[in-house]
Design a protein around this motif. Structure first.
Motif, short mmCIF file in Angstrom:
data_model
loop_
_atom_site.label_atom_id
_atom_site.label_comp_id
_atom_site.label_asym_id
_atom_site.label_seq_id
_atom_site.Cartn_x
_atom_site.Cartn_y
_atom_site.Cartn_z
N LEU A 136 5.16 -4.60 4.91
CA LEU A 136 6.43 -3.48 3.93
C LEU A 136 5.18 -2.58 4.62
O LEU A 136 5.93 -0.66 4.80
N ALA A 137 4.64 -2.46 4.45
CA ALA A 137 3.33 -1.01 3.94
C ALA A 137 3.54 -0.64 5.89
O ALA A 137 3.71 0.37 5.74
N VAL A 138 3.50 -1.60 6.95
CA VAL A 138 3.38 -1.12 8.43
C VAL A 138 5.03 -0.75 8.73
O VAL A 138 5.34 0.37 9.24
N HIS A 139 5.77 -1.48 7.99
CA HIS A 139 7.29 -1.16 8.56
C HIS A 139 8.43 -0.74 7.20
O HIS A 139 9.54 -1.76 6.97
N PRO A 140 8.17 -0.06 6.56
CA PRO A 140 8.61 -0.02 4.66
C PRO A 140 10.48 0.55 5.00
O PRO A 140 11.24 0.23 4.51
N LYS A 142 1.95 8.23 3.15
CA LYS A 142 1.82 9.09 4.68
C LYS A 142 2.19 9.24 5.79
O LYS A 142 2.34 10.36 6.57
N PHE A 143 2.58 7.49 5.78
CA PHE A 143 3.06 7.37 7.11
C PHE A 143 4.46 7.47 7.09
O PHE A 143 6.11 7.94 8.41
N LYS A 144 5.21 7.08 6.44
CA LYS A 144 6.39 7.32 6.16
C LYS A 144 7.10 7.36 5.08
O LYS A 144 8.30 6.21 4.43
N ASP A 170 0.53 -0.68 -0.30
CA ASP A 170 -0.02 0.22 0.44
C ASP A 170 0.68 1.00 0.32
O ASP A 170 0.94 1.91 1.00
N LEU A 171 1.33 1.82 -1.38
CA LEU A 171 2.12 2.67 -1.17
C LEU A 171 1.75 4.36 -0.79
O LEU A 171 1.54 5.15 -0.51
#
Length: 375
Positions: free
Chosen positions: A87-91, A53-55, A47-48
């Motif tokens: 990877l979406a949560v912790h890229p 948005k967050f990272k 989810d790019l």
């Protein structure tokens, strides 16, 4: 114009300063997104939009090792959807060099040899796994120390996952806190044969106890002793508080005890009994207790009922009102009945509720019993 340029530079400096320390030496911040990283994440169905948005700063880093991270997780048995979620949560994981990831994999498998279980841990605690290589020696030393205590591997794994800071720091700091806990247990009359089990349970229920100063534990136990709790009762509290005794302090406990006694009009002995039955009371500040007392009293529950079942104060006002409403449907009046059915976990309540429902719907006769007829 000069002011705008200066402001822009300051903001850029602040952003660079905010980056995790362990990523700065091996990654370069670019003004444009690293298209290789973006395309690799897109191919993995990450989810790019969430990453940006967050990272978002991760996408500006170079070099990145997205394919290497995905390949390692896939080799460990992770599905495509799991890799995408991680990877979406912790890229930031894509910034870890391959040799660092493999070193972490080897280290974690020394306490969690089943790769399927390790993938589940990484999915829940990715930041604990993808950590700085500068912490490897401390992690290794801490693993060896907890293994020397004969702690269960699952307990060690849980500590590493949920409280990674305790494994990133020097082993001597954990040794001091563990010795303090063991000494307190022994001084309060705990049996040597049960100490390992007691310590495992405490660390499992509150892994962050290791990060607290040992002095806090001593001060809190001394305060509770001054309040009249004897040695056996202190051991019981230390066990039932599940390590959260280190989250408290004498001032907060003093205010909570004084407020509770004043509000309920009970004696010190009654108050101690309540605390022993419901140690969580020590953890609530005045304003939360005031709200919960008001909610219970407004529902028609008496103060004597609360004193008899203090665990009901562990429930939020929303949960109390919801449960009272459900119980009333089956004719249960909390104003005259026991509050035991009202308190407890969600599972406890559903079991009690189910019994009430069954009792109400049970037929007065057995409809499948054979009829007695004439011969």
């Amino acid at each position: 114009m000069l002011r705008l340029i200066a402001t822009s530079l300051c903001l850029r400096c602040q952003r660079a300063t905010a980056l995790p320390l362990h990523l700065r030496p091996c990654a370069t911040l670019s003004s444009a997104e690293n298209q290789q990283t973006v395309e690799a994440l897109y191919d993995l169905s990450v989810d790019l939009q969430k990453v940006r948005k967050f990272k978002g700063w991760v996408l500006h880093q170079s070099p990145a090792y997205t394919k290497e991270v995905a390949d390692m997780l896939k080799d460990m048995g992770a599905s495509g959807s799991i890799i995408a979620r991680i990877l979406a949560v912790h890229p930031e994981a894509v910034l870890c060099p391959p040799e660092q990831m493999q070193a972490q994999r080897k280290l974690w498998m020394s306490v969690c040899p089943k790769q399927k279980e390790l993938v589940g841990i990484i999915e829940k605690f990715p930041a604990s796994f993808f950590t700085s290589s500068s912490h490897h020696d401390n992690q290794r030393n801490n693993i060896a120390y907890f293994q020397s205590l004969n702690l269960n591997k699952r307990i060690i794994t849980k500590l590493m996952a949920s409280a990674p800071q305790s494994f990133s720091r020097q082993v001597e700091q954990n040794e001091v806190m563990v010795r303090t806990l063991q000494q307190a247990y022994q001084e309060l009359g705990g049996e040597e044969a049960n100490m390992k089990t007691w310590l495992q349970k405490l660390l499992s229920q509150n892994p962050f106890v290791l990060l607290k100063p040992p002095e806090v534990l001593r001060q809190n136990l001394l305060f509770l002793r001054e309040k009249g709790f004897n040695t056996a009762e202190l051991l019981r509290l230390l066990s039932k508080l599940r390590g959260y005794v280190t989250e408290l302090n004498p001032d907060s406990m003093r205010r909570t005890l004084a407020y509770s006694q004043d509000t309920m009009g009970c004696s010190e002995t009654e108050l101690r009994d309540m605390i022993l039955n419901c140690p969580a009371l020590l953890t609530y500040p005045d304003d939360i207790l005031a709200e919960r007392f008001e909610s219970l009293l407004s529902a028609g529950i008496s103060m004597s009922q609360i004193i008899e079942t203090p665990s009901v104060l562990e429930l939020t006002t929303q949960i109390v009102n919801y449960r009272i409403q459900r119980l009333s449907v089956h004719g249960y009046d909390v104003r005259t009945g026991s509050l035991e059915v009202l308190s407890g976990t969600k599972k406890d309540f559903e079991m009690s509720y189910g019994k009430l429902q069954l009792r109400r719907e049970r037929p007065l006769f057995n409809p499948v019993a054979p009829l007695i007829g004439d011969d």
